[in-house]
Design an enzyme around this catalytic site. Structure first.
Site, mmCIF file in Angstrom:
data_model
loop_
_atom_site.group_PDB
_atom_site.id
_atom_site.type_symbol
_atom_site.label_atom_id
_atom_site.label_comp_id
_atom_site.label_asym_id
_atom_site.label_seq_id
_atom_site.Cartn_x
_atom_site.Cartn_y
_atom_site.Cartn_z
ATOM 1 N N GLN A 103 -1.715 5.565 -2.654
ATOM 2 C CA GLN A 103 -2.575 5.072 -4.243
ATOM 3 C C GLN A 103 -1.789 6.674 -4.645
ATOM 4 O O GLN A 103 -1.552 7.022 -6.204
ATOM 5 C CB GLN A 103 -3.291 4.933 -4.218
ATOM 6 C CG GLN A 103 -4.661 4.912 -5.484
ATOM 7 C CD GLN A 103 -4.424 3.041 -5.907
ATOM 8 O OE1 GLN A 103 -4.061 2.467 -4.844
ATOM 9 N NE2 GLN A 103 -3.641 3.077 -7.209
ATOM 10 N N LYS A 134 1.467 6.660 -5.774
ATOM 11 C CA LYS A 134 1.808 5.756 -7.231
ATOM 12 C C LYS A 134 0.829 5.974 -7.946
ATOM 13 O O LYS A 134 1.459 5.988 -9.573
ATOM 14 C CB LYS A 134 1.174 4.400 -6.438
ATOM 15 C CG LYS A 134 0.571 3.700 -7.815
ATOM 16 C CD LYS A 134 -0.042 2.195 -7.439
ATOM 17 C CE LYS A 134 0.177 1.117 -6.250
ATOM 18 N NZ LYS A 134 -1.069 0.822 -5.723
ATOM 19 N N GLY A 156 -10.695 -3.036 -8.775
ATOM 20 C CA GLY A 156 -10.592 -4.214 -8.317
ATOM 21 C C GLY A 156 -8.937 -4.240 -6.835
ATOM 22 O O GLY A 156 -8.714 -2.965 -7.214
ATOM 23 N N ASP A 157 -8.999 -5.438 -6.193
ATOM 24 C CA ASP A 157 -8.120 -4.859 -4.597
ATOM 25 C C ASP A 157 -8.197 -6.379 -4.581
ATOM 26 O O ASP A 157 -8.754 -7.555 -5.391
ATOM 27 C CB ASP A 157 -7.931 -4.333 -4.626
ATOM 28 C CG ASP A 157 -6.730 -4.150 -3.794
ATOM 29 O OD1 ASP A 157 -5.814 -3.525 -3.986
ATOM 30 O OD2 ASP A 157 -6.872 -3.979 -2.664
ATOM 31 N N SER A 165 -5.603 0.743 -16.032
ATOM 32 C CA SER A 165 -6.425 1.495 -15.680
ATOM 33 C C SER A 165 -6.645 2.439 -16.385
ATOM 34 O O SER A 165 -7.749 2.599 -16.844
ATOM 35 C CB SER A 165 -7.080 1.315 -13.851
ATOM 36 O OG SER A 165 -7.012 0.090 -13.278
ATOM 37 N N THR A 201 -0.897 -5.501 -13.218
ATOM 38 C CA THR A 201 -0.060 -5.507 -12.112
ATOM 39 C C THR A 201 0.663 -6.689 -12.642
ATOM 40 O O THR A 201 2.553 -6.203 -12.005
ATOM 41 C CB THR A 201 -1.209 -5.657 -10.816
ATOM 42 O OG1 THR A 201 -2.225 -4.492 -10.895
ATOM 43 C CG2 THR A 201 0.363 -5.070 -9.917
ATOM 44 N N LYS A 231 -9.045 5.213 -2.361
ATOM 45 C CA LYS A 231 -9.570 3.830 -2.276
ATOM 46 C C LYS A 231 -10.810 3.106 -1.853
ATOM 47 O O LYS A 231 -11.390 4.084 -0.860
ATOM 48 C CB LYS A 231 -8.369 2.974 -1.614
ATOM 49 C CG LYS A 231 -7.784 1.696 -1.657
ATOM 50 C CD LYS A 231 -7.030 1.629 -3.158
ATOM 51 C CE LYS A 231 -7.246 0.112 -3.107
ATOM 52 N NZ LYS A 231 -5.652 -0.267 -3.870
ATOM 53 N N ASN A 242 -4.769 -12.279 -8.449
ATOM 54 C CA ASN A 242 -4.190 -11.712 -9.457
ATOM 55 C C ASN A 242 -2.808 -11.403 -9.800
ATOM 56 O O ASN A 242 -2.458 -11.327 -10.777
ATOM 57 C CB ASN A 242 -5.278 -10.084 -9.718
ATOM 58 C CG ASN A 242 -4.824 -9.323 -11.616
ATOM 59 O OD1 ASN A 242 -4.384 -8.964 -11.369
ATOM 60 N ND2 ASN A 242 -5.289 -10.032 -12.442
ATOM 61 N N LYS A 296 -8.591 7.432 -7.888
ATOM 62 C CA LYS A 296 -8.742 5.977 -8.966
ATOM 63 C C LYS A 296 -7.988 5.094 -7.769
ATOM 64 O O LYS A 296 -6.428 5.560 -6.983
ATOM 65 C CB LYS A 296 -7.733 6.129 -9.929
ATOM 66 C CG LYS A 296 -7.217 5.680 -10.839
ATOM 67 C CD LYS A 296 -8.931 5.217 -11.413
ATOM 68 C CE LYS A 296 -8.248 3.660 -12.536
ATOM 69 N NZ LYS A 296 -9.396 2.899 -11.361
HETATM 70 P P1 NDP Z 1 -5.829 -11.189 -5.007
HETATM 71 O O1 NDP Z 1 -7.296 -11.127 -3.906
HETATM 72 O O2 NDP Z 1 -6.655 -11.672 -6.429
HETATM 73 O O3 NDP Z 1 -5.118 -12.424 -4.127
HETATM 74 C C1 NDP Z 1 -4.370 -11.985 -3.223
HETATM 75 C C2 NDP Z 1 -3.569 -13.397 -2.639
HETATM 76 O O4 NDP Z 1 -3.031 -13.068 -1.895
HETATM 77 C C3 NDP Z 1 -4.821 -14.615 -2.362
HETATM 78 O O5 NDP Z 1 -4.130 -16.068 -2.880
HETATM 79 C C4 NDP Z 1 -4.593 -14.468 -1.419
HETATM 80 O O6 NDP Z 1 -4.986 -15.657 -0.995
HETATM 81 C C5 NDP Z 1 -3.277 -13.849 -0.103
HETATM 82 N N1 NDP Z 1 -3.810 -13.361 0.771
HETATM 83 C C6 NDP Z 1 -4.672 -11.666 0.795
HETATM 84 N N2 NDP Z 1 -4.818 -11.572 2.136
HETATM 85 C C7 NDP Z 1 -3.828 -12.761 3.216
HETATM 86 C C8 NDP Z 1 -3.715 -12.403 4.211
HETATM 87 N N3 NDP Z 1 -3.734 -11.548 4.973
HETATM 88 N N4 NDP Z 1 -2.745 -13.407 4.595
HETATM 89 C C9 NDP Z 1 -2.061 -14.624 3.409
HETATM 90 N N5 NDP Z 1 -2.356 -14.179 1.766
HETATM 91 C C10 NDP Z 1 -3.240 -13.414 1.817
HETATM 92 O O7 NDP Z 1 -5.886 -10.048 -4.762
HETATM 93 P P2 NDP Z 1 -4.591 -9.304 -6.116
HETATM 94 O O8 NDP Z 1 -3.800 -10.467 -6.263
HETATM 95 O O9 NDP Z 1 -5.395 -7.892 -6.877
HETATM 96 O O10 NDP Z 1 -3.388 -8.316 -4.684
HETATM 97 C C11 NDP Z 1 -2.477 -8.649 -4.135
HETATM 98 C C12 NDP Z 1 -2.075 -7.329 -4.077
HETATM 99 O O11 NDP Z 1 -1.394 -6.862 -4.432
HETATM 100 C C13 NDP Z 1 -2.805 -6.915 -2.775
HETATM 101 O O12 NDP Z 1 -1.685 -6.075 -1.716
HETATM 102 C C14 NDP Z 1 -3.433 -5.169 -3.654
HETATM 103 O O13 NDP Z 1 -3.813 -4.031 -2.766
HETATM 104 C C15 NDP Z 1 -2.001 -5.757 -4.303
HETATM 105 N N6 NDP Z 1 -2.172 -4.841 -5.861
HETATM 106 C C16 NDP Z 1 -3.425 -5.378 -6.878
HETATM 107 C C17 NDP Z 1 -3.722 -4.092 -7.833
HETATM 108 C C18 NDP Z 1 -4.191 -5.295 -9.205
HETATM 109 O O14 NDP Z 1 -4.298 -4.539 -10.038
HETATM 110 N N7 NDP Z 1 -5.278 -5.612 -8.289
HETATM 111 C C19 NDP Z 1 -2.304 -3.691 -8.205
HETATM 112 C C20 NDP Z 1 -1.365 -3.410 -7.343
HETATM 113 C C21 NDP Z 1 -1.929 -3.541 -5.646
HETATM 114 P P3 NDP Z 1 -6.512 -16.651 -1.140
HETATM 115 O O15 NDP Z 1 -6.588 -17.390 -2.420
HETATM 116 O O16 NDP Z 1 -6.548 -17.512 0.512
HETATM 117 O O17 NDP Z 1 -7.234 -15.890 -0.798
HETATM 118 O O1 2IT Z 2 -3.395 -0.761 -5.789
HETATM 119 C C1 2IT Z 2 -3.912 -0.864 -6.743
HETATM 120 O O2 2IT Z 2 -2.930 0.135 -7.251
HETATM 121 C C2 2IT Z 2 -4.886 -1.682 -7.453
HETATM 122 N N1 2IT Z 2 -5.503 -2.212 -6.695
HETATM 123 C C3 2IT Z 2 -4.872 -1.187 -8.676
HETATM 124 C C4 2IT Z 2 -6.250 0.317 -8.711
HETATM 125 C C5 2IT Z 2 -6.554 0.516 -10.115
HETATM 126 O O3 2IT Z 2 -7.278 1.462 -9.775
HETATM 127 O O4 2IT Z 2 -7.057 -0.006 -10.893
#
Ligand code: NDP
Ligand code: 2IT
Length: 448
Positions: A111, A114, A165-166, A380, A209, A126, A240, A90
């Site tokens: 992961q 976690k 998603g990620d 999830s 998240t 992943k 997100n 997952k």
């Molecule tokens: P999104 O794509 O929704 O948002 C990512 C944000 O971070 C955007 O604002 C993006 O900018 C910015 N960003 C991404 N890469 C860079 C970079 N190299 N330098 C500067 N800014 C950057 O992703 P999420 O919010 O889903 O994910 C954010 C983090 O959280 C990641 O590390 C992900 O692995 C982690 N995560 C996500 C989960 C989920 O359920 N979605 C769960 C657990 C962890 P821009 O808008 O310009 O693209």
């Molecule tokens: O980093 C993470 O935990 C995620 N991007 C969410 C993974 C998931 O299966 O919901």
């Protein structure tokens, strides 16, 4: 040489070109030392750590698609199935030009622990691609997603491996991928999570998240005699995780004043306007400069190399929610100097090892991402449960379970840290608590 050092050396030699993966392994194995040392001979004979650091399986594949000019484009797709000891693989799919096998392996490795911490039956995996959804038309994103799933669908399934998603993968991408999976495999099953509500998605998964991060932070603060009420928060990211972290922080009485994207950052002295932020990032998919243009209290700062962005703002609590290694030693020093007392990771591994060490040594309450951002994957897993029983739970039901899970994760990490003599070190506590369940399952299942 101790078993941990032996394995660390082997992992470094074998994966020399994967710095993010080595960083994640380094942190985990070093903090597991007290547990490993208590079982050194047994674990060595079982090659337990070697098995833990080697993915069960990994796929790398070509993803050809046609752009709006009729030009064929080629990206690389990945899926790493890291560990299935406690459940089907997952973990999310990252779509970002920086994606390579080392990044996917670091994320898959994190992961494992976690997912174990959630208390739910999910293994670690992943995937993703170096495809950049930014600036692409909906048709181009669909073409990519369909091509990506045409290959990926051979390796996943509701009881095998369930992506989500990620970075760069949101509801739109999950929708296109789900459609293609169904079309090729001919089964309507919960093979992906983060689905839309009309086709099997769970209420509260979008928020999970960010909300979970704040439930964890709230519990960590309470346990240390503090609260979020009236506290200034510096948040990075505007995706997100960041958006719903900001929303829940406000609901809990805090005042988030920053956010950032890949082009710049915002300081909003009145506190971030979440509705406007959603309009700019979720609906228009625009840059944060558009937020500042509509909000007189907001300053927009263009991103510049060597500058420290949101971490220079005076805050009580810092919530890094963008990407890996976005908070370095200089940022950590700036936060401490400005009186920040807690850092909770919404992103995966956003804090460098040196910065983490500095923050912990300076008495900052530090919540590691694999514990504090686990609410996304936990929800999830709740989506998987709802799909299996073909029922949908209410928002309140899912949100209530999410909150319980986050409170439990905090106490599992806290208790494990206390048990092994590192009270208050939630990095060690989370790694140990996550590891114990996985190891128990791996040993019970024999050499596999
Ligand atoms: P999104 O794509 O929704 O948002 C990512 C944000 O971070 C955007 O604002 C993006 O900018 C910015 N960003 C991404 N890469 C860079 C970079 N190299 N330098 C500067 N800014 C950057 O992703 P999420 O919010 O889903 O994910 C954010 C983090 O959280 C990641 O590390 C992900 O692995 C982690 N995560 C996500 C989960 C989920 O359920 N979605 C769960 C657990 C962890 P821009 O808008 O310009 O693209
Ligand atoms: O980093 C993470 O935990 C995620 N991007 C969410 C993974 C998931 O299966 O919901």
């Amino acid at each position: 040489m101790s078993y941990v050092d032996e394995v660390l050396e082997r992992v470094r030699t074998k994966n020399a070109s994967e710095p993010e993966f080595l960083q994640a392994v380094d942190e985990v194995l070093n903090s597991l030392r007290p547990v490993i040392e208590a079982n050194e001979e047994k674990f060595r004979k079982e090659a337990l750590l070697e098995r833990l650091c080697e993915p069960e399986r990994q796929f790398k594949f070509r993803v050809p698609w046609v752009d709006d000019n009729g030009q064929v484009q080629v990206n690389t797709g990945y899926r790493v199935q890291f560990n299935s000891a406690i459940g089907p693989y997952k973990g999310g799919l990252r779509l970002h030009p920086s994606v390579n096998i080392g990044i996917i392996k670091f994320l898959g490795f994190e992961q494992i622990f976690k997912n174990s911490l959630t208390g739910l039956p999910i293994g670690g995996g992943k995937g993703g691609s170096d495809f950049d959804p930014k600036g692409k038309s909906d048709r181009e994103v669909m073409a990519f997603c369909q091509s990506f799933m045409t290959e990926l669908c051979k390796y996943i399934g509701a009881d095998t491996d369930v992506p989500a998603g990620d970075i760069g993968t949101g509801a739109r991408e999950i929708g296109y991928m789900f459609g293609q999976y169904k079309r090729i495999r001919g089964v309507y099953e919960g093979v992906l999570t983060g689905k839309g509500l009309s086709y099997g998605g769970s209420l509260a998964r979008t928020e999970a998240t960010g909300y979970g991060l704040l439930y964890f932070t709230d519990e960590m603060l309470k346990s240390n005699g503090k609260s979020l009420e009236g506290k200034i928060c510096a948040v990075s990211g505007a995706g997100n995780v960041a958006i719903y972290a900001i929303q829940k922080a406000q609901q809990l009485g805090a005042k988030p004043v920053t956010c950032s994207d890949s082009t710049g950052w915002i300081y909003d002295s009145e506190g971030i306007d979440v509705d406007l932020l959603k309009e700019v990032k979720e609906v228009k998919r625009a840059r944060l400069s558009e937020y500042a243009a509509k909000r007189p209290s907001a300053e927009y700062h263009e991103k510049k190399d060597g500058e420290h962005g949101v971490w220079t703002v005076k805050c009580d609590v810092a919530l890094p929610c963008a990407t890996q290694n976005e908070l370095d030693l200089d940022d950590a020093k700036a936060l401490v100097a400005n009186g920040c007392f807690a850092v909770a990771e919404g992103a995966n591994m956003p804090t460098t090892l040196e910065a983490t060490k500095y923050l912990q040594e300076n008495g900052i309450l530090f919540a590691p991402g694999k514990a504090s951002n686990a609410g996304g994957v936990a929800t999830s897993a709740l989506e998987m449960s709802q799909n299996s029983e073909r029922l949908s739970w209410t928002f309140e039901e899912v949100d209530g379970k999410l909150k319980d899970i986050m409170v439990n994760i905090f106490h599992s990490a806290d208790n494990a840290a206390k048990k092994y003599g590192c009270d208050g070190d939630y990095v060690a506590g989370a790694n140990i608590a996550g590891f114990e369940k996985v190891v128990d399952a791996m040993l019970a299942q024999g050499v596999c």
